[in-house]
Design an enzyme around this catalytic site. Structure first.
Site, short mmCIF file in Angstrom:
data_model
loop_
_atom_site.label_atom_id
_atom_site.label_comp_id
_atom_site.label_asym_id
_atom_site.label_seq_id
_atom_site.Cartn_x
_atom_site.Cartn_y
_atom_site.Cartn_z
N CYS A 200 0.83 -1.18 -0.05
CA CYS A 200 0.14 -0.08 -0.12
C CYS A 200 0.91 1.26 0.11
CB CYS A 200 -0.94 0.14 1.08
SG CYS A 200 -2.32 0.95 1.02
N GLU B 249 -2.64 -9.02 2.99
CA GLU B 249 -3.22 -9.59 4.27
C GLU B 249 -4.76 -9.61 4.33
OE1 GLU B 249 -1.62 -6.96 3.75
OE2 GLU B 249 -2.30 -5.34 4.77
N HIS C 43 -3.83 -5.10 -0.46
CA HIS C 43 -3.41 -5.64 0.99
C HIS C 43 -3.36 -7.14 0.88
CE1 HIS C 43 -3.42 -1.84 3.29
NE2 HIS C 43 -4.28 -1.28 2.12
#
Lengths: 266, 228
Positions: free
Chosen positions: B89, B210, B208
């Protein structure tokens, strides 16, 4: 382009995920991590946890749940229910939430939306709006211009118990201006009915704001999800019972949306 | 990753909650990988790590200022010169030379700049307006046929991840590398932009991993096994 999202909603109280109908007959629905993992496995795009705990004493019990889920399930998590302050937002984000949803507190103190968005960014601030179509009597209430309000929807607070005298579309516009990055819109008329979203309400709010709108309340069939996006203009659809009771899986819902030509993450 | 334990440092310069990044990296490791993941604000720990993840949330000027203030800037530059580094990001945007956001200089590790989405008045294929930030799941194309005319073969970090897989995005600015060869993934949102960039031992994504379910974990797993 962005995929339209399917979001299962999990009710949490006393540190457990529960399920029930209209808060009646709550029963333990199992381990939050297992449930979250199952929905993730089925292809849920996000998970929303709604803290339905009535007292502030029990409120903190949602933090370990969010921590446990966030350590095992890697999709965005939204938490709502009883969120009042910027400090509440901080604690939930630190526990692993990606977005935090205000409802009654935003009505009582709109500044909290502005403050939370300024501090953590609009992308993690959701405002939930519980809306109900005005009765004939309520339509005669004078609006800001002194004229009768006419047809539309009023905003309710405190779990749908209190009409706060705000027009839902105007309120949606206002919270978006304050910095809400997303609106979770629930039709109280349809909630629990399985009769489908209030598409007129969904469309009116979607057209009024530039932030994503999540439609909620009334889903009984997979075609209702399609209608919420196609007709209502929603960016995401939230449902609880059709998924909790195993009527449909998330994967089935995704396939139906895809068949209808709606972009989804399969 | 044969041999001893490996340490992955998630650089903590005070911008946001990094636990989900650390947990996803740990989750992505195979049982046999013997990986330690540390979230650290210590420049020495970043220097000692075998691999480094550079996350970033919020505004680029704040992220650059905090990286400087925390004393971690040199450690990150050292990592970028010596070992596998994964930017996420704003952690991706910082690798470039400059961002429009607050007219902020970046680390200059990859030539190019970061620009804001300019989508006013444009409509999505379904007739709706484009919203900024882009927030949600979008597709990342890393194969030959969808990218620029002259692009190298898919980057090794995409191994096992189908072309056009969905990843989770939240951003208003996007990277514009000067050399198309540094773009290793593209995404369409009103404009086709670089959603993954790479150079030598550097790899970075606008999305992202994650928060991107199985494909995001696969990307982190590939990073743990990457020996550029």
């Amino acid at each position: 382009m962005l995929a339209k999202r399917i979001i299962p909603c999990l009710d949490v109280t006393g540190g457990r995920v529960v399920k029930g109908v209209n808060f009646v007959g709550l029963r333990d629905a199992g381990d939050p991590v297992e449930i979250a993992a199952r929905y993730n496995e089925q292809g849920a795009d996000e998970l929303t946890f709604l803290d339905i705990t009535a007292t502030s004493d029990g409120r903190d019990l949602i933090l370990p749940i969010i921590e446990a889920v966030a350590s095992q399930v890697f999709i965005p998590l939204t938490v709502g229910g009883g969120v009042r302050t910027v400090e509440d937002v901080r604690r939930l984000l630190n526990a692993g939430a990606d977005k935090v949803s205000f409802n009654s507190a935003a009505i009582a103190n709109p500044q909290v939306v502005r403050d939370a968005a300024a501090k953590y960014g609009s992308q993690c601030i959701v405002v939930a709006i519980d809306a109900k179509r005005r009765s004939a009597e309520e339509e005669r209430r004078p609006g800001p211009d002194g004229q009768p309000l006419g047809p539309g929807w009023d905003v309710y607070s405190h779990g749908g118990r209190r009409n706060v005298g705000l027009d839902a579309v105007a309120w949606a516009r206002r919270v978006a201006e304050l910095g809400a990055g997303e609106i979770l819109l629930t039709s109280m008329d349809r909630d629990g009915t399985q009769a489908g979203f209030d598409l007129e309400l969904t469309r009116a709010v979607s057209d009024a704001v530039d932030v994503p709108v999540i439609a909620s309340g009334g889903v009984g069939t997979l075609d209702h999800l399609v209608d919420g996006i196609r007709v209502g203009g929603a960016d995401a659809v939230l449902a609880a019972s059709i998924f909790h009771y195993g009527t449909y899986t998330i994967a089935q819902a995704k396939r139906r949306l895809a068949e209808a030509g709606i972009p989804v993450r399969l | 990753m044969a041999g001893g334990r490996e340490t992955v440092a998630v650089v903590d310069y005070g911008m946001g909650n990094l636990r989900s990044v650390a947990q996803a990296v740990l989750h992505a490791a195979r049982v046999s990988d013997r990986v330690d993941v540390v979230v650290t604000a210590s420049p020495q720990a970043v220097r000692d790590a075998h691999r480094v993840v550079l996350p970033g949330q919020g505004a680029m000027p704040d992220c650059m200022a905090e990286l400087e203030r925390s004393g971690l800037r040199e450690a990150v530059l050292h990592a970028a010169a010596t070992k596998p580094l994964f930017g996420v990001c704003v952690g991706m945007q910082m690798l470039l030379e400059h961002s429009e956001e607050g007219d902020t200089p970046g680390l200059g590790l990859i030539p190019g700049r970061v620009v804001r989405f300019r989508l006013d008045g444009q409509r999505q294929p379904d007739g709706s307006r484009y919203k900024v930030p882009q927030m949600g799941w979008n597709r990342v194309w890393h194969g030959f046929e969808h990218g620029a005319a002259e692009r190298p073969a898919a980057h090794p970090l995409w191994a096992g991840i189908p072309d056009g897989s969905y990843f989770y995005f939240v951003h208003s600015f996007h990277a514009h590398p000067a050399d198309p060869g540094h773009t290793v993934g593209v995404t369409d949102y009103g404009v086709r932009f670089a959603s993954a960039i790479a150079r030598d031992n550097l790899f970075a994504t606008q999305f992202h991993p994650e928060k991107s379910a199985a494909q995001g974990l696969a990307l982190y797993r590939n990073f743990l096994h990457w020996n550029p």
